[in-house]
Design a protein around this motif. Structure first.
Motif, mmCIF file in Angstrom:
data_model
loop_
_atom_site.group_PDB
_atom_site.id
_atom_site.type_symbol
_atom_site.label_atom_id
_atom_site.label_comp_id
_atom_site.label_asym_id
_atom_site.label_seq_id
_atom_site.Cartn_x
_atom_site.Cartn_y
_atom_site.Cartn_z
ATOM 1 N N MET A 1 0.847 -1.191 0.000
ATOM 2 C CA MET A 1 0.000 0.000 0.000
ATOM 3 C C MET A 1 0.884 1.242 0.000
ATOM 4 O O MET A 1 1.785 1.366 0.811
ATOM 5 C CB MET A 1 -0.917 -0.014 1.219
ATOM 6 N N ALA A 2 0.634 2.143 -0.941
ATOM 7 C CA ALA A 2 1.430 3.358 -1.025
ATOM 8 C C ALA A 2 1.171 4.228 0.196
ATOM 9 O O ALA A 2 0.092 4.193 0.800
ATOM 10 C CB ALA A 2 1.082 4.115 -2.302
ATOM 11 N N SER A 3 2.170 4.998 0.556
ATOM 12 C CA SER A 3 2.055 5.887 1.713
ATOM 13 C C SER A 3 2.054 7.337 1.271
ATOM 14 O O SER A 3 2.684 7.702 0.283
ATOM 15 C CB SER A 3 3.204 5.646 2.697
ATOM 16 N N LEU A 4 1.335 8.155 2.002
ATOM 17 C CA LEU A 4 1.343 9.601 1.822
ATOM 18 C C LEU A 4 1.873 10.230 3.091
ATOM 19 O O LEU A 4 1.821 9.641 4.169
ATOM 20 C CB LEU A 4 -0.078 10.119 1.566
ATOM 21 N N THR A 5 2.383 11.421 2.971
ATOM 22 C CA THR A 5 2.713 12.148 4.185
ATOM 23 C C THR A 5 1.414 12.514 4.885
ATOM 24 O O THR A 5 0.326 12.479 4.285
ATOM 25 C CB THR A 5 3.494 13.433 3.877
ATOM 26 N N TYR A 6 1.538 12.878 6.122
ATOM 27 C CA TYR A 6 0.351 13.275 6.888
ATOM 28 C C TYR A 6 -0.398 14.394 6.192
ATOM 29 O O TYR A 6 -1.624 14.374 6.048
ATOM 30 C CB TYR A 6 0.774 13.705 8.289
ATOM 31 N N ALA A 7 0.342 15.410 5.758
ATOM 32 C CA ALA A 7 -0.299 16.573 5.137
ATOM 33 C C ALA A 7 -1.008 16.185 3.850
ATOM 34 O O ALA A 7 -2.127 16.646 3.575
ATOM 35 C CB ALA A 7 0.732 17.658 4.864
ATOM 36 N N GLN A 8 -0.395 15.323 3.045
ATOM 37 C CA GLN A 8 -1.027 14.881 1.805
ATOM 38 C C GLN A 8 -2.301 14.096 2.085
ATOM 39 O O GLN A 8 -3.317 14.254 1.398
ATOM 40 C CB GLN A 8 -0.045 14.035 1.005
ATOM 41 N N ALA A 9 -2.239 13.248 3.084
ATOM 42 C CA ALA A 9 -3.410 12.448 3.432
ATOM 43 C C ALA A 9 -4.541 13.329 3.957
ATOM 44 O O ALA A 9 -5.714 13.156 3.586
ATOM 45 C CB ALA A 9 -3.023 11.408 4.485
ATOM 46 N N ALA A 10 -4.190 14.274 4.820
ATOM 47 C CA ALA A 10 -5.203 15.167 5.367
ATOM 48 C C ALA A 10 -5.828 16.006 4.265
ATOM 49 O O ALA A 10 -7.047 16.245 4.255
ATOM 50 C CB ALA A 10 -4.582 16.062 6.435
ATOM 51 N N LEU A 11 -5.024 16.446 3.321
ATOM 52 C CA LEU A 11 -5.550 17.261 2.230
ATOM 53 C C LEU A 11 -6.483 16.441 1.349
ATOM 54 O O LEU A 11 -7.540 16.950 0.925
ATOM 55 C CB LEU A 11 -4.401 17.831 1.393
ATOM 56 N N LYS A 12 -6.129 15.221 1.079
ATOM 57 C CA LYS A 12 -7.015 14.371 0.273
ATOM 58 C C LYS A 12 -8.364 14.178 0.955
ATOM 59 O O LYS A 12 -9.424 14.260 0.321
ATOM 60 C CB LYS A 12 -6.383 13.012 -0.010
ATOM 61 N N ALA A 13 -8.337 13.944 2.261
ATOM 62 C CA ALA A 13 -9.588 13.805 3.002
ATOM 63 C C ALA A 13 -10.407 15.086 2.951
ATOM 64 O O ALA A 13 -11.630 15.055 2.774
ATOM 65 C CB ALA A 13 -9.286 13.427 4.452
ATOM 66 N N ALA A 14 -9.727 16.214 3.095
ATOM 67 C CA ALA A 14 -10.423 17.502 3.062
ATOM 68 C C ALA A 14 -11.035 17.751 1.690
ATOM 69 O O ALA A 14 -12.161 18.246 1.575
ATOM 70 C CB ALA A 14 -9.457 18.620 3.426
ATOM 71 N N GLN A 15 -10.310 17.421 0.635
ATOM 72 C CA GLN A 15 -10.817 17.639 -0.715
ATOM 73 C C GLN A 15 -11.991 16.716 -1.029
ATOM 74 O O GLN A 15 -12.939 17.114 -1.716
ATOM 75 C CB GLN A 15 -9.691 17.455 -1.731
ATOM 76 N N ASP A 16 -11.939 15.507 -0.538
ATOM 77 C CA ASP A 16 -13.069 14.584 -0.733
ATOM 78 C C ASP A 16 -14.324 15.127 -0.048
ATOM 79 O O ASP A 16 -15.425 15.106 -0.618
ATOM 80 C CB ASP A 16 -12.731 13.203 -0.171
ATOM 81 N N ALA A 17 -14.162 15.615 1.180
ATOM 82 C CA ALA A 17 -15.306 16.179 1.902
ATOM 83 C C ALA A 17 -15.823 17.441 1.203
ATOM 84 O O ALA A 17 -17.032 17.659 1.099
ATOM 85 C CB ALA A 17 -14.899 16.497 3.344
ATOM 86 N N TYR A 18 -14.922 18.263 0.713
ATOM 87 C CA TYR A 18 -15.267 19.495 0.001
ATOM 88 C C TYR A 18 -16.085 19.173 -1.251
ATOM 89 O O TYR A 18 -17.075 19.854 -1.560
ATOM 90 C CB TYR A 18 -13.968 20.201 -0.354
ATOM 91 N N THR A 19 -15.698 18.132 -1.967
ATOM 92 C CA THR A 19 -16.419 17.742 -3.184
ATOM 93 C C THR A 19 -17.854 17.338 -2.854
ATOM 94 O O THR A 19 -18.797 17.703 -3.572
ATOM 95 C CB THR A 19 -15.685 16.590 -3.882
ATOM 96 N N LYS A 20 -18.031 16.614 -1.757
ATOM 97 C CA LYS A 20 -19.373 16.207 -1.351
ATOM 98 C C LYS A 20 -20.204 17.409 -0.897
ATOM 99 O O LYS A 20 -21.422 17.430 -1.076
ATOM 100 C CB LYS A 20 -19.282 15.177 -0.222
ATOM 101 N N GLN A 21 -19.532 18.405 -0.307
ATOM 102 C CA GLN A 21 -20.228 19.584 0.209
ATOM 103 C C GLN A 21 -20.690 20.524 -0.899
ATOM 104 O O GLN A 21 -21.617 21.304 -0.697
ATOM 105 C CB GLN A 21 -19.285 20.364 1.137
ATOM 106 N N ASN A 22 -20.041 20.466 -2.045
ATOM 107 C CA ASN A 22 -20.260 21.482 -3.077
ATOM 108 C C ASN A 22 -20.571 20.878 -4.449
ATOM 109 O O ASN A 22 -19.885 21.164 -5.435
ATOM 110 C CB ASN A 22 -19.020 22.385 -3.167
ATOM 111 N N PRO A 23 -21.613 20.071 -4.562
ATOM 112 C CA PRO A 23 -21.907 19.406 -5.830
ATOM 113 C C PRO A 23 -22.283 20.367 -6.951
ATOM 114 O O PRO A 23 -21.944 20.123 -8.115
ATOM 115 C CB PRO A 23 -23.078 18.478 -5.483
ATOM 116 N N LEU A 24 -22.967 21.451 -6.629
ATOM 117 C CA LEU A 24 -23.375 22.383 -7.682
ATOM 118 C C LEU A 24 -22.199 23.195 -8.199
ATOM 119 O O LEU A 24 -22.112 23.488 -9.396
ATOM 120 C CB LEU A 24 -24.475 23.304 -7.168
ATOM 121 N N SER A 25 -21.290 23.539 -7.314
ATOM 122 C CA SER A 25 -20.070 24.214 -7.765
ATOM 123 C C SER A 25 -19.243 23.297 -8.653
ATOM 124 O O SER A 25 -18.650 23.742 -9.644
ATOM 125 C CB SER A 25 -19.239 24.667 -6.566
#
Length: 498
Positions: free
Chosen positions: A1-25
């Motif tokens: 399993m590939a590894s990400l740094t903490y910051a990269q992982a946190a950003l991916k989680a944040a971007q996934d949540a952001y996408t769900k929050q803003n479907p019309l945008s």
């Protein structure tokens, strides 16, 4: 399993949540690709994975087409210093429209605004003024004029400088490391290190005699991270231009907001040319340049020397809005907004001190970090409050002056942390620039400011250990890195051609 740094992982989680929050945008962004490259017509407004599409603005708030309302602490990168709905400015625009527009001639309005601008900014060096369509145009016109007047070609610019879309000077460009082609104007630019007098002296000494036409400088870099120039550096540049016959062009498109008569006046420096923009037309499209009377009179059409056209230089909307806007942003409001900014900065620095993000040698909330760039050695950071020098920037820090603030990150993952911080603020209903720029506007309330400080405290406490020592995290652990706020049900629709 590939590894990400903490910051990269946190950003991916944040971007996934952001996408769900803003479907019309997301839909609007995807549809815009049919007519705009990348769905975008202004690069700085892009954000990964896609930008928010705004539906409306009121006072210091913005509401998206997804129905989310945010406290706006970006203020249209300073142009929106009056907020989004000041009725005095709205009335000024309506009044101007009543008598028609696009005259193809002069009106009383540009004469009145010119008088107001000269009266206000004369201490910075503006004895006469001409209007443009933007701050970019003001800067490009001044450089063209400097070359024409001096009959020289070299223009000295500095690392981190931004003077418009065709005058962008990141350190990477100056070091030959920029991976994308530059769209800068083809002047003979000479690169200097910001705030560094010894290296600037060496650059100037290496130039052929009588070749320097102009020095172009922001006394506080806006795009470059709200980095103030030292008074000593500005005084040195004034001395150089006096001795060599070159012209000092001071870009006050952003910095002028910090003092009633411009930032240059506050530090005792007068420009040969001074450029303005952003807020001087009440948030409408405009810019201006002014300077010494003998130089500006070269633009007098009856003397037929320097040619300066521009269809919308004196458009009635900008001129009338500017008349009202400069009255609104008077000396008292300048001082009030700066005090709010300094209070916010001190509180944020106290958070960074309390959480040990700042090193021990920065024990005071009055810390004022000054960066001295270098092409030869490592850049130096000085706490100008104490004169103490740091070995490196803190992993997270704040720079700026008065109402111009910028939260920044350092280190190899600075861009990732910057993006993560932006997403964190969105979950707290706060909107700033992706790069951390926070120029406060007149409609920002004390509550807005306190919420911003609280959101920063939450961010630091959540990520403190990783900010100080970044560690990899397994891909399967991404979900546990960040806990986004719950998604909001959306019932709005967006047209496919939005």
């Amino acid at each position: 399993m590939a590894s990400l740094t903490y910051a990269q992982a946190a950003l991916k989680a944040a971007q996934d949540a952001y996408t769900k929050q803003n479907p019309l945008s997301l839909q609007a962004h995807q549809a815009a690709h049919n007519s705009l490259p990348g769905g975008n017509t202004r690069t700085v407004l892009h954000a990964d994975p896609f930008p928010i599409t705004w539906d409306s603005g009121k006072d210091a708030t913005l509401t998206s087409i997804d129905g989310h309302t945010y406290a706006d602490l970006l203020g249209e990168f300073s142009a929106g210093i009056f907020g989004h709905s000041d009725q005095r400015i709205a009335q000024a625009v309506q009044d101007a429209m009543k008598s028609g527009w696009n005259f193809g001639g002069n009106s009383r309005l540009e004469k009145a605004l010119a008088h107001k601008v000269v009266d206000r900014f004369r201490p910075s060096g503006i004895e006469l003024v001409r209007f443009t369509n933007s701050g970019t145009e003001a800067n490009t016109t001044c450089l063209g004029a400097a070359v024409a007047i001096t009959q020289r070609r070299k223009i000295l610019v500095f690392s981190g400088g931004y003077h418009g879309s065709t005058l962008v000077f990141p350190m990477a460009l100056m070091q030959g490391l920029l991976k994308t082609p530059s769209m800068n104007l083809p002047h003979e630019f000479v690169f200097g290190a910001y705030n560094n007098i010894p290296e600037t002296k060496a650059v100037i000494a290496a130039l052929p005699q009588d070749s320097l036409a102009a020095i172009l400088i922001e006394p506080i870099q806006g795009s470059g991270g709200c980095r103030p120039a030292t008074q000593e550096f500005m005084q040195y540049l004034r001395q150089v231009t006096d001795e060599t016959g070159a012209l000092l062009v001071i870009d006050e498109v952003m910095a002028s907001r910090l003092c009633f008569s411009g930032y240059s006046a506050a530090i005792g420096i007068r420009g040969d040319f001074v450029t303005l923009g952003k807020y001087i037309a009440g948030g409408m499209t405009s810019g201006a340049f002014g300077g010494r009377k003998d130089l500006m009179e070269l633009f007098d059409p009856t003397k037929n020397q320097l040619f300066h056209p521009g269809t919308y230089n004196n458009n009635v909307l900008s001129m009338n809005a500017g008349l009202i806007g400069l009255d609104i942003y008077n000396a008292e409001e300048v001082d009030r907004l700066n005090r709010l900014g300094e209070d916010v900065k001190a509180k944020i620095q106290q958070v960074l001190i309390d959480e040990k993000i700042y090193p021990e040698q920065l024990p005071s909330a009055s810390t004022n970090l000054i960066e001295i760039d270098s092409f030869k050695d490592k850049a130096e950071v000085i706490d100008i409050s104490t004169g103490q020098s740091l070995r490196k920037l803190p992993p997270m820090f704040i720079t700026g002056k008065g109402s111009m603030l910028n939260i920044r990150f350092s280190g190899p993952e600075a861009a990732t942390w910057q993006a993560l911080f932006w997403h964190h603020l969105l979950t707290r209903d706060i909107f700033i620039a992706v790069r951390g720029y926070t120029p406060l506007n007149l409609k920002v309330t004390a509550t807005d400011a306190e919420n911003y400080v609280s959101a920063i405290r939450e961010f630091v406490q959540q990520h403190k250990a990783q900010l100080l020592a970044q560690e990899p995290v397994a891909l399967q652990d991404i979900a546990s890195v960040l806990q986004p706020k719950p998604a909001v049900a959306i019932s709005m629709q967006v047209a496919a051609t939005a």
